[in-house]
Design an enzyme around this catalytic site. Sequence first.
Site, PDB file in Angstrom:
ATOM      1  N   SER A   1       0.737  -1.126   0.165  1.00  0.00           N
ATOM      2  CA  SER A   1       0.099   0.064  -0.066  1.00  0.00           C
ATOM      3  C   SER A   1       0.733   1.243  -0.006  1.00  0.00           C
ATOM      4  CB  SER A   1      -0.817  -0.139   1.302  1.00  0.00           C
ATOM      5  OG  SER A   1      -0.050   0.566   2.415  1.00  0.00           O
ATOM      6  N   LYS A   2       0.157   2.406  -0.329  1.00  0.00           N
ATOM      7  CA  LYS A   2       0.741   3.700  -0.157  1.00  0.00           C
ATOM      8  C   LYS A   2       1.647   3.888   1.246  1.00  0.00           C
ATOM      9  CE  LYS A   2      -1.256   7.848   0.137  1.00  0.00           C
ATOM     10  NZ  LYS A   2      -2.350   8.810  -0.157  1.00  0.00           N
ATOM     11  N   ARG A   3       0.854   3.341   2.389  1.00  0.00           N
ATOM     12  CA  ARG A   3       1.414   3.599   3.319  1.00  0.00           C
ATOM     13  C   ARG A   3       2.895   2.803   3.603  1.00  0.00           C
ATOM     14  NH1 ARG A   3      -2.503   1.543   6.468  1.00  0.00           N
ATOM     15  NH2 ARG A   3      -3.978   2.046   4.831  1.00  0.00           N
ATOM     16  N   TYR A   6       3.681   4.780  -6.015  1.00  0.00           N
ATOM     17  CA  TYR A   6       3.104   5.360  -7.253  1.00  0.00           C
ATOM     18  C   TYR A   6       4.072   5.505  -8.301  1.00  0.00           C
ATOM     19  CZ  TYR A   6      -1.224   6.810  -4.552  1.00  0.00           C
ATOM     20  OH  TYR A   6      -2.173   6.715  -3.858  1.00  0.00           O
TER      21      TYR A   6
END
Length: 504
Positions: free
Chosen positions: A260-262, A272
Site C-alpha cells: 500500500s501507499k502507507r 506510485y
Amino acid sequence: MSEKVRVRFAPSPTGGLHLGGVRTVLFNYLFAKQNGGDFILRIEDTDQTRFVPGAEEYIIECLKWCGLNPDEGTEAGGAYGPYRQSERKEIYRKYAEQLVADGKAYYAFDTPEELEEKRAEIPNFQYGHTHRMQLKNSLTLPAEEVKRLLDAGERYVIRINMPSEETIRFDDLIRGEVSFDTTLVDDKVLLKADGMPTYHLAVVVDDYLMKITHAFRGEEWLPSAPVHLLLWRYLGWEEQMPQWAHLPLILKPDGNGKLSKRDGARLGFPVYAMTWTDPATGDVTPGFREIGFLPEAFNNLLAMLGWNDGTDQEIFGIDELIEKFSLERVSKSGAKFDFEKAKWFNAEWIKRLPAERLKPEILTILQKEGIEVSDEDRLLQVIDLVKDRCTLLTDFVAQASYFFRAPQEYDLGAVTPKWNEQKEEFFKSFADSIGSAQNFAAADLEAEFKTLAQEKGFKIGDVMLPFRIMLVGGKFGPTVFDIAVLLGKDETISRINKALQAFK
Ligand code: GLU
C-alpha cells in the site's frame, strides 16, 4: 483468435496510480500488441463522491511516460466513445430498466437513514436475499405504490436481484476455474439515486458496447466477478462476454498483504508511478519517475512482478515483452515487491541505454539543480563516462555536475592531513607540464603524472586522491585522467590552481 482483440484499462480517477495499476496497463498493452489488437483507456468516473481533480490527467501522463499509449480513449478518440463514463450517463439507464422489466433487478426506495437503522439493528446486515423482502422496494410494495413513488419522483436506486444458492463459475485465464456461491453476494446497486450507474453496471455495459474481448484487472476485483457474470447473462450478452484474467496482487516486501501507499512511506520507497499531490490536502506521495526511474526499467520490473518467460532472463525491453509475454506464465500467487531489485533494474537500464536516450531526462534533472549545460555533445560524453555509477537518474547530479561547474567545496578531510609543500610543488609542476603538453589524452596524462610522481618520490596513490578531489570535490567518479580530458586542459589547470589555494 478470429475477432480482433480489444482490451481495456478502466481506472477510476481517484488519485495517483499505484504500481499495480501500471502493471495492469502493461499486461493489457502487451497482450493487445502481441495479438495485433487494440488497447483502450476508459475512465470510470461514475462515482462523483470519489472524483479527484487532476487524477485523470495524471493517469494519461503516466501512460505517456511509460510509453503504453492507448489506441482508443479520452485523448486518442475512437469509434466507441465517449470513453469517460460520466459522459455516457444516458446510456446505462435503459439497461437497468430492462433488468427491472425482466425481473433481474428492482427499484429500492429505502432512504440512507432507513438502511442505517437496519445496519444498527441487524448484525452483518446485507441488502440481499435474507432481508430484501423486509425492505422498501418493488419486490415488496404493490405495483401501484411503486408507480406512485416513481411518478412522484421519490428517490430510488436499482439493485440487482441476486439469486441465492446458485454457483457461478467462470474460467479465469490465470486462475483457471473460479466459482462463487451467490448466497454470499448482496444485491449490489446498479443505478444510483443520482441517475449514475455504479461501477458494476457501467463496467459490463461498456465492456459489451466497446466490444472488449479480454478483461485484465487486479485480483481485488475478483469478488465483484459474480455480479458481472450475472449481468452479462441477464442482459443476454453471455456469448460476447470477455475472457477474464485477474492479476495477482503486488505484496509488501515481507509478503504480508497487499503493498500500500502507507508501506511506501513507512519503508522509504515510492509506490506510485509518478509523484501525486493530493489536491485536497496538499499531501505529496513520491513517484518512481521523480526519484529517477527510467520508464524502460519501470516497465521491465513491473513485467517481472508476477511473470517470467521460464528462463533466468530478467532484462526485457518492451518489444521483447510483446513477443514473449504469455498469460500462462503469469503466476497465481502474489508477487513480493523488492525495492533493491527495482533499483537494480534501473541501474541495468541506465548501463544499457545509449547516452542519447538518457540525455533528455538527465538534462532536465541537471537544469533543475541549476546546472547550466551549454554543450549537449559534451553531456553525452559525460553520460557515457559516469552512467555505470548511477542507479537512479538523480544520481547523475552528483556524478555529472562537476563536469559543468568546478567543485564549490572539497573533501578536505581526505587531503589536508597529509598535505605538504612537496605535494604542492608536485601539482604546480604537473599543471605546468599539462600546459605545455602537445597531447591531452588520458593515456599521455597518466604517463606524465606517473613519471612526475616517481621523480618527486611519491607513491602514485599519495597524489592520485588529491588530484581527484581537485577536479571532483570528493572521493568519487570515474578514472581521474578521463575526467581531466573531458574537463579540458584549461579547466583542469584552473581547478588544480584553485584547489592549491584551498588545500593550504
Ligand atoms: N474501475 C475499476 C478500477 O478502478 C476497474 C476494474 C475493472 O477493470 O473492471 O480499477
